[in-house]
Write a protein that holds these residues in place. Structure first.
Motif, PDB file in Angstrom:
ATOM      1  N   PRO A  51       7.273  30.716   6.611  1.00 10.25           N
ATOM      2  CA  PRO A  51       7.672  31.351   6.650  1.00 10.25           C
ATOM      3  C   PRO A  51       7.956  32.400   7.229  1.00 10.25           C
ATOM      4  O   PRO A  51       7.586  33.088   8.529  1.00 10.25           O
ATOM      5  CB  PRO A  51       6.331  32.107   5.727  1.00 10.25           C
TER       6      PRO A  51
ATOM      7  N   GLU B 240       6.165  34.958   2.025  1.00 10.95           N
ATOM      8  CA  GLU B 240       7.538  35.279   2.099  1.00 10.95           C
ATOM      9  C   GLU B 240       7.870  36.619   1.852  1.00 10.95           C
ATOM     10  O   GLU B 240       7.132  37.539   1.274  1.00 10.95           O
ATOM     11  CB  GLU B 240       8.539  34.964   1.536  1.00 10.95           C
TER      12      GLU B 240
ATOM     13  N   SER C 252       9.476  27.029   2.876  1.00 16.07           N
ATOM     14  CA  SER C 252       8.050  27.514   3.353  1.00 16.07           C
ATOM     15  C   SER C 252       6.775  26.462   3.242  1.00 16.07           C
ATOM     16  O   SER C 252       6.314  26.209   4.380  1.00 16.07           O
ATOM     17  CB  SER C 252       7.526  29.102   3.775  1.00 16.07           C
TER      18      SER C 252
END
Length: 824
Positions: free
Chosen positions: A693, A708, A729
């Protein structure tokens, strides 16, 4: 009539070698040079006593008569031993100034190395720094017939360092054939290092991160790299730089950015310019620096004595009042300051120094006078010809003089940018270390000095922009200033005690004491400096000297094992984990030549201390987070142990200011989100491996937030691509962490609506435009609350405020994020 003074001087030519005596015997000097100032005589006497040292560093304040001192030193050298002497300055403007002063003194000088008077040792050669250092230099880069220099004096050497470095860097723009061929050679390596940054660079995204080619790939492909550069050796872009690096490419960093490619050596191979390297005497003249490391390393100066030549006292600096409006009252905005600056520019000349073209646009609504590298000469001439107006200089912190009415107020707006992609990479590697702060402060201090060029000059200094104030206002930062600036900083800080929570008008009213030279202020300002001494000890970061010695051992002596060991020993003595990891990265570079497997092992170990440095071949697989951290409020109080409340508020405000939905801001946004987690008492980090991320927060109790940041997005829906990035992520998180760890998936985006083709997980949270605005508002209110009721010293009260403002892990995403919807 016979000029008997001139006749006497010529009869004794070569016999008078003491520079102070030379001055008195000059028969044709202008009447204004009746005697030497005390500071000049003190410096000349010290130099004369230690003149046989190969290297001498002289530090004198601007306006103290450095040019006369320099000319007399070189004249002394010629009188004593004959030979060839060169006086080197940053640019042609200063060449003209030196020629003029030499003429007024009656000392022969020339700008041509072909001048017969220079060849016979009668005249001093006056040249700019680029003339001495370039790939076609007549002072060392010709196959034969190089001009020998016996004595070299470099004036304003602190301003010359960057110019010298530029000569030893190959820079090619992205559209050039060279860049395209280099990209084809390394594109797979770049993609493996950071796929997202790689794609951004391919698209020409001006906000993209730079990527450094892995050092082992430079070693493995050095023949291919050489072949590409050799085939373009006559291209204008590299013809003056390539000859300096062509046989040293394996000892170079290669960095790709959206602008193009830069190839820069581990250290400056200054030995390439033989006349400089072999000169009998080398004198480096400088203003006082807060860090001499770059100067010493760049020119490979012998610093065995670690002492500089200085006047006895440093009190000949002009009057400066240094003010930090946004530190006294954190709720003063940039716009507030800009309005006051516009008002003052109708009374006096105001010069604003900004770090970038992008920031210069902030001032474009109130002035058209914006000057960067391409038109700086025109700009300086315009500034000096007027006494009222507002002028903006882009990333020009040194190498210019703005005396007297040319500059009565100087504004430093924002943190200075790095010059090159390699420097930006190094800053990224060292983020969190005081090394980066030290480098910034040196530029800042140089910027402060542009408006005070003599002991009778005066100038107000305004520091603006939360990130810059954050750097300068921390207690440790003050230690990096020179003694004189430190004292002026101290005087201004005493003033500031009465300025806390004052209005912008009240703060600028205090500035008037300096601008109008109020008698009481001038008395206090001058008396504070009355007993200031120069710091004769050179201020040097030992690691910089170690890295220079390692480079010399490898390049000049082919002793790569010793290079590695020197750095290894420095690693073992370094306690700062960020710096330790960076030095291990440097150690691995030299280890690569003898033991590539060991080099990768060192790099893996470096990641444990500093995850920003280059990834090893197999990537990073261990995020070593503890399962328990201190309670949130307690961790915030730990911050206050070493910082006052204003430091915390200034930094938190700087972060809030950076949290915006705007183009060209993602990097700052991600850094700010990571740091926000830290300031709220959690753990926060920006993930830069191109897979995980953008930001990771750890709350304790095995709970994380995977974030994000899509703050540059402008679309009305969250795209399928962005959705897949957050899903990826989350998968990354599950691979990296044990099964008992959990995470909250969060995306920052103006909209809370996913595109109909996206497939978000049910637990996704969105920080949209509305919620981001709410968060920023509440963070401002939180700052006001802790600033007014003393809660920052009360654990129970601080815990209550965190809960009241929904800044606890349990409440944060419930309050400052929303559930998503999906477009049908």
């Amino acid at each position: 009539m016979i000029n008997f003074g001139k006749l006497s001087a010529q009869l004794h030519k070569g016999k008078i070698i003491n520079p102070t005596e030379i001055f008195m015997s000059l028969p044709e000097k202008n009447t204004k040079y009746a005697y030497l100032r005390n500071v000049q005589a003190e410096v000349l006497d010290q130099w004369f006593q230690q003149r046989d040292s190969k290297d001498n560093i002289i530090k004198m304040n601007t306006g103290s008569g450095k040019t006369t001192v320099a000319l007399l030193i070189l004249k002394s050298c010629l009188n004593e031993h004959g030979g060839h002497a060169a006086y080197v300055v940053p640019d042609n403007y200063l060449v003209d100034q030196v020629i003029t002063e030499a003429k007024e003194l009656g000392i022969h000088a020339t700008t041509s190395e072909k001048d017969m008077n220079f060849i016979t040792g009668e005249s001093i050669l006056i040249i700019n720094i680029q003339k001495l250092f370039n790939g076609k230099s007549v002072f060392g880069m010709k196959i034969s017939g190089n001009i020998q220099l016996d004595y070299i004096l470099i004036d304003d050497v602190h301003a010359c360092v960057d110019d010298v470095k530029d000569q030893f860097i190959i820079k090619v723009t992205r559209d050039s054939n060279i860049a395209k061929e280099l990209f084809d050679l390394y594109k797979d390596d770049l993609k493996l290092q950071n796929e997202k940054a790689f794609l951004d660079i391919c698209e020409g995204d001006s906000c993209s991160s730079s990527i450094m080619v892995p050092f082992w790939r430079i070693y493995e492909t050095k023949s291919d790299l050489l072949a590409i550069l050799q085939s373009h050796k006559d291209d204008k872009e590299i013809m003056f730089n390539y000859p300096l690096l062509g046989d040293l490419l394996e000892f170079c960093n290669c960095v790709f950015s959206y602008k193009g490619v830069e190839i820069e050596p581990y250290a400056i191979p200054i030995h390439k310019i033989s006349s400089f390297c072999n000169a009998t005497r080398r004198i480096f003249m400088s203003a006082t620096l807060c860090d001499d490391s770059h100067l010493v390393s760049t020119f490979d100066i012998n610093v065995d004595t670690r002492k500089a030549i200085t006047p006895k006292q440093a009190n000949d600096i002009g009057d400066r009042m240094i003010l930090f409006p946004q530190a006294y009252s954190p709720f003063i905005t940039d716009d507030d300051i800009k309005c006051k600056i516009l008002e003052y520019s109708q009374r006096v000349n105001v010069v604003v120094i900004v770090p970038s073209d992008y920031r210069s646009k902030y001032w474009s609504d109130i002035t058209e006078n914006v000057f960067s590298a391409i038109n700086i000469k025109k700009g300086i001439e315009l500034i000096k010809s007027s006494s009222v107006g507002l002028y903006v200089l882009v990333n020009k912190y040194d190498g210019i003089d703005l005396p007297d009415n040319a500059c009565r107020i100087i504004v430093l707006d924002g943190v200075p940018d790095s010059r090159t992609s390699v420097e930006r990479m190094k800053e990224n590697y060292l983020q969190g270390s005081m090394d980066t702060v030290r480098n910034k402060i040196q530029k800042i201090e140089q910027g402060m000095g542009r408006g005070v060029r003599s002991s009778n000059d005066y100038c107000g200094v305004i520091i603006m922009g939360a990130p810059l104030i954050q750097i300068l206002y921390s207690p440790k930062s003050k230690d990096f200033f020179s003694n004189a600036t430190k004292k002026q900083f101290e005087v201004s800080s005493i003033l500031a005690q009465d300025l806390k929570e004052k209005s912008i008008d009240e703060i600028f009213d205090v500035l008037d004491y300096c601008i109008t030279q109020n008698a009481d202020w001038v008395t206090i300002s001058k008396s504070a400096l009355s007993d200031i001494n120069y710091d004769k000890d050179l201020i040097i970061d030992q690691s910089q000297i170690v890295l220079r010695k390692a480079f010399n051992n490898a390049v000049l002596h082919n002793n790569l094992e010793n290079s590695k060991q020197l750095i290894c020993d420095e690693v073992n003595q370094t306690t700062d984990p960020i710096k330790k990891g960076y030095l291990m990265f440097e150690e691995a570079k030299y280890c690569q030549f003898r033991n590539p497997v060991e080099a990768q092992r060192i790099l893996v170990s470096a990641q444990q201390f500093n995850h920003h440095v280059q990834k090893p071949i197999k990537g990073v697989s261990n995020y070593d987070y503890v399962k328990r951290i201190k309670p949130q409020a307690e961790k915030i109080l730990d911050y206050f142990t070493n910082n006052d409340i204003n430091s915390y508020i200034v930094e938190l405000n700087a972060i809030v200011d950076s949290l915006v939905f705007a183009k060209s801001s993602y990097k700052k946004f991600e850094n700010s989100m990571a740091r926000l987690g830290e300031l709220l008492g959690w753990k926060g980090m920006r993930i830069t491996d191109g897979i995980g991320p953008d930001v990771l927060w750890y709350f304790g109790n095995s709970q994380y937030a995977v974030i994000e940041c899509k703050n540059e997005a402008t679309s009305e829906t969250i795209s399928k691509t962005y959705c897949e990035q957050l899903l990826s992520s989350v998968s990354w998180f599950k691979e990296k962490f044990e099964s008992d760890f959990s995470c909250i998936p969060v995306i920052v985006h103006p909209s809370k609506v996913f595109d109909k083709y996206a497939s978000p997980a049910g637990d996704f949270r969105v920080i949209n435009n509305e919620k981001l605005f709410l968060l920023k508002t509440k963070l401002y209110d939180f700052c006001k609350a802790i600033a007014t009721d003393g809660s920052f010293k009360d654990l129970q009260q601080l815990t209550k405020l965190l809960n009241d403002f929904s800044l606890t892990p349990e409440k944060f995403f419930l309050c400052y994020s929303v559930s998503f919807t999906k477009k049908q």
